[in-house]
Scaffold this motif. Structure first.
Motif, PDB file in Angstrom:
ATOM      1  N   MET A 168       0.857  -1.190   0.000  1.00  0.00           N
ATOM      2  CA  MET A 168       0.000   0.000   0.000  1.00  0.00           C
ATOM      3  C   MET A 168       0.887   1.232   0.000  1.00  0.00           C
ATOM      4  SD  MET A 168      -2.824   1.239   2.814  1.00  0.00           S
ATOM      5  CE  MET A 168      -1.553   1.631   4.018  1.00  0.00           C
ATOM      6  N   THR A 169       0.748   2.034  -1.031  1.00  0.00           N
ATOM      7  CA  THR A 169       1.458   3.301  -1.121  1.00  0.00           C
ATOM      8  C   THR A 169       0.429   4.403  -1.371  1.00  0.00           C
ATOM      9  OG1 THR A 169       1.730   3.184  -3.530  1.00  0.00           O
ATOM     10  CG2 THR A 169       3.432   2.104  -2.175  1.00  0.00           C
ATOM     11  N   LEU A 194      -4.859   6.117  -6.904  1.00  0.00           N
ATOM     12  CA  LEU A 194      -5.416   5.423  -8.067  1.00  0.00           C
ATOM     13  C   LEU A 194      -6.744   4.763  -7.713  1.00  0.00           C
ATOM     14  CD1 LEU A 194      -5.161   4.446 -10.979  1.00  0.00           C
ATOM     15  CD2 LEU A 194      -3.764   2.534 -10.141  1.00  0.00           C
ATOM     16  N   PHE A 195      -6.820   4.137  -6.558  1.00  0.00           N
ATOM     17  CA  PHE A 195      -8.050   3.503  -6.091  1.00  0.00           C
ATOM     18  C   PHE A 195      -9.179   4.520  -6.001  1.00  0.00           C
ATOM     19  CE2 PHE A 195     -10.840   1.715  -2.788  1.00  0.00           C
ATOM     20  CZ  PHE A 195     -10.941   0.392  -3.182  1.00  0.00           C
ATOM     21  N   ASP A 196      -8.875   5.686  -5.454  1.00  0.00           N
ATOM     22  CA  ASP A 196      -9.881   6.737  -5.308  1.00  0.00           C
ATOM     23  C   ASP A 196     -10.310   7.294  -6.662  1.00  0.00           C
ATOM     24  OD1 ASP A 196     -11.320   8.456  -3.306  1.00  0.00           O
ATOM     25  OD2 ASP A 196     -10.306  10.030  -4.458  1.00  0.00           O
ATOM     26  N   LYS A 197      -9.356   7.486  -7.570  1.00  0.00           N
ATOM     27  CA  LYS A 197      -9.674   8.003  -8.905  1.00  0.00           C
ATOM     28  C   LYS A 197     -10.580   7.041  -9.656  1.00  0.00           C
ATOM     29  CE  LYS A 197      -7.381   9.787 -13.078  1.00  0.00           C
ATOM     30  NZ  LYS A 197      -6.062  10.089 -13.711  1.00  0.00           N
ATOM     31  N   GLU A 238      -6.449   2.589   6.310  1.00  0.00           N
ATOM     32  CA  GLU A 238      -6.789   1.429   7.129  1.00  0.00           C
ATOM     33  C   GLU A 238      -7.724   0.479   6.389  1.00  0.00           C
ATOM     34  OE1 GLU A 238      -8.597   0.411  11.582  1.00  0.00           O
ATOM     35  OE2 GLU A 238      -8.998   2.366  10.654  1.00  0.00           O
ATOM     36  N   HIS A 239      -8.742   1.034   5.727  1.00  0.00           N
ATOM     37  CA  HIS A 239      -9.693   0.201   4.986  1.00  0.00           C
ATOM     38  C   HIS A 239      -8.984  -0.516   3.838  1.00  0.00           C
ATOM     39  CE1 HIS A 239     -12.744  -0.587   1.841  1.00  0.00           C
ATOM     40  NE2 HIS A 239     -13.461  -0.968   2.881  1.00  0.00           N
ATOM     41  N   TYR A 240      -8.141   0.191   3.114  1.00  0.00           N
ATOM     42  CA  TYR A 240      -7.441  -0.436   1.999  1.00  0.00           C
ATOM     43  C   TYR A 240      -6.535  -1.554   2.500  1.00  0.00           C
ATOM     44  CZ  TYR A 240      -4.920  -1.086  -2.359  1.00  0.00           C
ATOM     45  OH  TYR A 240      -4.382  -1.641  -3.492  1.00  0.00           O
ATOM     46  N   PHE A 241      -5.796  -1.279   3.566  1.00  0.00           N
ATOM     47  CA  PHE A 241      -4.892  -2.288   4.105  1.00  0.00           C
ATOM     48  C   PHE A 241      -5.659  -3.534   4.542  1.00  0.00           C
ATOM     49  CE2 PHE A 241      -2.548  -4.432   7.433  1.00  0.00           C
ATOM     50  CZ  PHE A 241      -1.257  -4.503   6.913  1.00  0.00           C
ATOM     51  N   ASN A 242      -6.755  -3.338   5.262  1.00  0.00           N
ATOM     52  CA  ASN A 242      -7.532  -4.470   5.761  1.00  0.00           C
ATOM     53  C   ASN A 242      -8.171  -5.274   4.634  1.00  0.00           C
ATOM     54  OD1 ASN A 242      -6.932  -3.895   8.427  1.00  0.00           O
ATOM     55  ND2 ASN A 242      -8.787  -2.678   8.755  1.00  0.00           N
TER      56      ASN A 242
END
Length: 237
Positions: A97-98, A104-107, A126-130
């Protein structure tokens, strides 16, 4: 395998309007590749340490689907997609996770909110990591797609004994002309063929859900019959 928590949750259906959904969740710490495969073969999906599947009493629209790799042939259209993307570079590694991932995920999700009316809220680290980094054990990977030095797509997968389980894919809409969703799946199939893996587990096919109905285009495929328990035999047709 350490089962931390198991529960059912009733909520609004994620795939069909005006329907409710009952989902069975298992939160598993240190899940082995064999245990993951055991669950995927029986219709579960993995996000992080969470394994889940719909178990709605009055609806069976969510069908687990997998592509028959050995009998899949690349059409002229597929070959054009692969040829067009010859300048796109890929790199496979364990999930990370960077800030580049998060941006990019948000876009991508803002784009899908406008294009397909997906619900949108800005993700947190936190949500992305989990969801996409945690729980990968020794079978979870990300395939990074680069145009020159720019990250343009991320494909999250599990590489299991008999196939590849697709977890999630997102991309930069500025590069949509490269058909990146199709490209990532073709790359999965090419990898599976070269690794003697028989299946691409695509998650759920829902005929009336545009975001999931496309999966039936990738033939031949099989669907899971019923909702077998972990120690029951399973049948795919």
């Amino acid at each position: 395998m350490n089962l931390l928590k198991e529960f059912l949750l009733d909520d609004t259906c994620s795939y069909l309007e005006n329907k409710k959904q009952t989902t069975h969740y298992k939160i598993i710490d240190n899940c082995s590749a064999d245990s993951c495969q055991n669950l995927i073969e029986r219709g579960y999906r993995r996000f992080g340490k969470m394994y889940f599947r719909p178990i709605c009493a009055t609806c069976a629209e969510c069908q687990s689907i997998k592509i028959d790799v050995n009998n899949f042939t690349f059409t002229k259209s597929a070959k054009r997609v692969l040829k067009k993307a010859k300048n796109i570079r890929t790199h496979i590694q364990t999930p990370t996770m960077t800030q580049e991932h998060l941006d990019l995920f948000d876009k991508y999700h803002q784009y899908m909110h406008k294009k397909k009316s997906w619900n949108y809220s800005k993700t947190t680290a936190e949500h992305y990591f989990n969801s996409f980094v945690s729980g990968h054990s020794d079978f979870g990977y990300e395939v990074l797609y680069y145009y020159e030095e720019k990250l343009i797509a991320v494909d999250l997968i599990d590489i299991l004994a008999d196939g590849v389980s697709s977890i999630y894919f997102y991309y930069d809409p500025d590069y949509a002309d490269y058909s990146l969703g199709r490209l990532s799946l073709y790359h999965q199939i090419k990898f599976a063929k070269s690794s003697n893996k028989a299946w691409i587990y695509l998650g759920y096919y829902v005929e009336e859900c545009p975001s999931l109905s496309y999966k039936s285009q990738y033939k031949p495929y099989l669907t899971l019959q019923g909702r077998p328990h972990e120690h029951e035999a399973f049948k795919w047709y």
